[in-house]
Motif scaffolding. Structure first.
Motif, PDB file in Angstrom:
ATOM      1  N   UNK A 226       0.834  -1.216   0.000  1.00 17.44           N
ATOM      2  CA  UNK A 226       0.000   0.000   0.000  1.00 17.44           C
ATOM      3  C   UNK A 226       0.862   1.256   0.000  1.00 17.44           C
ATOM      4  N   UNK A 227       1.991   1.191   0.711  1.00 18.22           N
ATOM      5  CA  UNK A 227       2.925   2.335   0.709  1.00 18.22           C
ATOM      6  C   UNK A 227       3.412   2.554  -0.721  1.00 18.22           C
ATOM      7  N   UNK A 228       3.804   1.451  -1.372  1.00 21.90           N
ATOM      8  CA  UNK A 228       4.339   1.538  -2.735  1.00 21.90           C
ATOM      9  C   UNK A 228       3.291   2.102  -3.695  1.00 21.90           C
ATOM     10  N   UNK A 229       2.033   1.622  -3.536  1.00 18.03           N
ATOM     11  CA  UNK A 229       0.952   2.097  -4.412  1.00 18.03           C
ATOM     12  C   UNK A 229       0.724   3.593  -4.214  1.00 18.03           C
ATOM     13  N   UNK A 233       1.320   6.488  -6.907  1.00 13.45           N
ATOM     14  CA  UNK A 233       0.243   7.389  -7.323  1.00 13.45           C
ATOM     15  C   UNK A 233       0.698   8.849  -7.232  1.00 13.45           C
ATOM     16  N   UNK A 234       1.756   9.085  -6.436  1.00 16.52           N
ATOM     17  CA  UNK A 234       2.287  10.449  -6.311  1.00 16.52           C
ATOM     18  C   UNK A 234       3.419  10.689  -7.304  1.00 16.52           C
ATOM     19  N   UNK A 235       3.634   9.713  -8.190  1.00 18.37           N
ATOM     20  CA  UNK A 235       4.654   9.874  -9.221  1.00 18.37           C
ATOM     21  C   UNK A 235       6.018   9.338  -8.839  1.00 18.37           C
ATOM     22  N   UNK A 236       6.077   8.490  -7.798  1.00 16.28           N
ATOM     23  CA  UNK A 236       7.357   7.898  -7.409  1.00 16.28           C
ATOM     24  C   UNK A 236       7.634   6.638  -8.217  1.00 16.28           C
TER      25      UNK A 236
ATOM     26  N   UNK B  88      -1.147  10.247   5.574  1.00 20.55           N
ATOM     27  CA  UNK B  88      -0.736  11.656   5.663  1.00 20.55           C
ATOM     28  C   UNK B  88       0.780  11.752   5.826  1.00 20.55           C
ATOM     29  N   UNK B  89       1.331  10.812   6.595  1.00 14.43           N
ATOM     30  CA  UNK B  89       2.776  10.852   6.864  1.00 14.43           C
ATOM     31  C   UNK B  89       3.577  10.447   5.632  1.00 14.43           C
ATOM     32  N   UNK B  90       3.081   9.428   4.928  1.00 15.63           N
ATOM     33  CA  UNK B  90       3.780   8.975   3.721  1.00 15.63           C
ATOM     34  C   UNK B  90       3.764  10.105   2.683  1.00 15.63           C
ATOM     35  N   UNK B  91       2.603  10.773   2.571  1.00 20.29           N
ATOM     36  CA  UNK B  91       2.492  11.888   1.623  1.00 20.29           C
ATOM     37  C   UNK B  91       3.431  13.023   2.033  1.00 20.29           C
TER      38      UNK B  91
END
Lengths: 236, 126
Positions: A226-229, A233-236, B88-91
């Protein structure tokens, strides 16, 4: 007061018996007073019980504050120390066993490569003599190196005992927290009649550490995927 | 390749250090929070930063921001390895310019994958 007494009172009044009537009236008021006294008595007892309960709770709380909490702090520090010691011991053992494993792997691979050459008859007699010496030396030291690995694995095994010991300590601390919660709730109930509501909302950026199963924050991710997704999604 | 590992728990630093050694990165140093890490980074001896988020003193996110704000350090790849797992933290970490984000507990395979990915990106952007 019952109907018999009323009738008797009327009879007394009809025959002009003042003393008899007075007696009945005092009997009636005696009954009434004793009911009132009973009510007051009950209220006094209730109040006494509440005050006593309050006293017990506040005594329990001050006991917790004076001895319970410092004791719990010490216990928790001890838990930190035990988990840290266990992790350190485990890591030490791994760091000691790892090079032995690595060297066994490297030696075995080298000998196996040469052995294949020998089996395929690609080896000279002189080379075979060297290989034979290597195999002898390896077999000679294999017991020692495997014993060392076994020792280290045993140390790792024993280091896991912290789980039992810290578990017992944590159970006691959890019981203390439960006592504090119960006493506080009782005291708040005595002083306030409103519903108990949590004081403040948490900020989204507040650090929470590891999520606890069953208590996860709504916005916490559940896996590395989920972190990776999210990042992709933020362009990483 | 010299890597700085920042975490307030020495066992976690040691685990990461061992995993890195297994991946062939033998040259590592350790710091226990952002305040001790930043001067070490400013010596210019490090190529890669792996940091925890929640630490006493300077936190990982602030260390990341300090690195990005420093003219000499701003291109350094930074990998966050943390138990903090709210979106929120990951963002926020992504906005601060993190290169990778791993949530604890993690596996050796995840660490390897993220480090490789970071280097692939750096190579691709050269």
């Amino acid at each position: 007061m019952n109907i018999e007494m009323a009738r008797e009172l009327v009879t007394c009044l009809e025959r002009g018996d003042r003393n008899g009537a007075d007696e009945i009236i005092s009997e009636i008021s005696r009954i009434k007073n004793s009911e009132l006294f009973q009510q007051i008595g009950k209220l006094t007892r209730d109040l006494h019980d509440v005050l006593k309960g309050f006293e017990i709770d506040s005594n329990r709380l001050s006991d917790i504050a004076v001895t319970g909490i410092p004791d719990a702090k010490e216990r928790l520090n001890y838990v930190m120390k035990m988990t840290s010691d266990a992790a350190t011991k485990t890591l030490e053992s791994i760091e000691e066993a790892m090079p032995v494993c690595e060297s066994n792997i490297a030696d075995t691979k080298a000998m196996h490569d040469e052995w294949i050459r020998f089996v395929s008859r690609e080896m000279t007699a002189a080379e075979f003599r060297t290989l034979s010496k290597k195999i002898s030396a390896f077999l000679g030291s294999a017991k020692e190196s495997n014993d060392k690995i076994k020792d280290k694995l045993n140390e790792i095994l024993m280091a896991q005992g912290f789980q039992d010991l810290t578990g017992q300590i944590l159970t006691r601390v959890i019981k203390l927290v439960q006592d504090v919660e119960d006493s506080l709730i009782k005291i708040i109930k005595i002083s306030k009649s409103e519903e108990l509501v949590p004081y403040a909302e948490k900020s989204a950026m507040e650090l929470e550490g590891p999520q606890i199963a069953g208590k996860e924050s709504a916005s916490a991710v559940k896996s590395q995927d989920e972190v990776d997704d999210l990042l992709s999604s933020l362009g990483f | 390749m010299k890597i700085l590992i920042v975490d307030d728990f020495s066992t976690m630093r040691r685990i990461i250090k061992n995993l890195l050694r297994d991946l062939g990165f033998n040259n590592t140093s350790e710091a226990d929070d952002g305040n001790t890490a930043l001067p070490m980074l400013k010596t210019g001896k490090f190529d890669f930063l792996i940091t925890d988020w929640n630490m006493p003193g300077m936190q990982g996110i602030d260390l990341l921001r300090a690195v990005r704000a420093d003219e000499e350090l701003k291109t350094m790849p930074v990998l966050l390895v943390t138990a903090e797992s709210k979106k929120e933290q990951i963002v926020a970490a992504a906005q601060a310019g993190v290169n990778g984000y791993i949530i604890k507990p993690f596996t050796a395979a995840t660490l390897k994958e993220k480090i490789e990915k970071i280097f692939e990106r750096i190579e691709a952007s050269k």
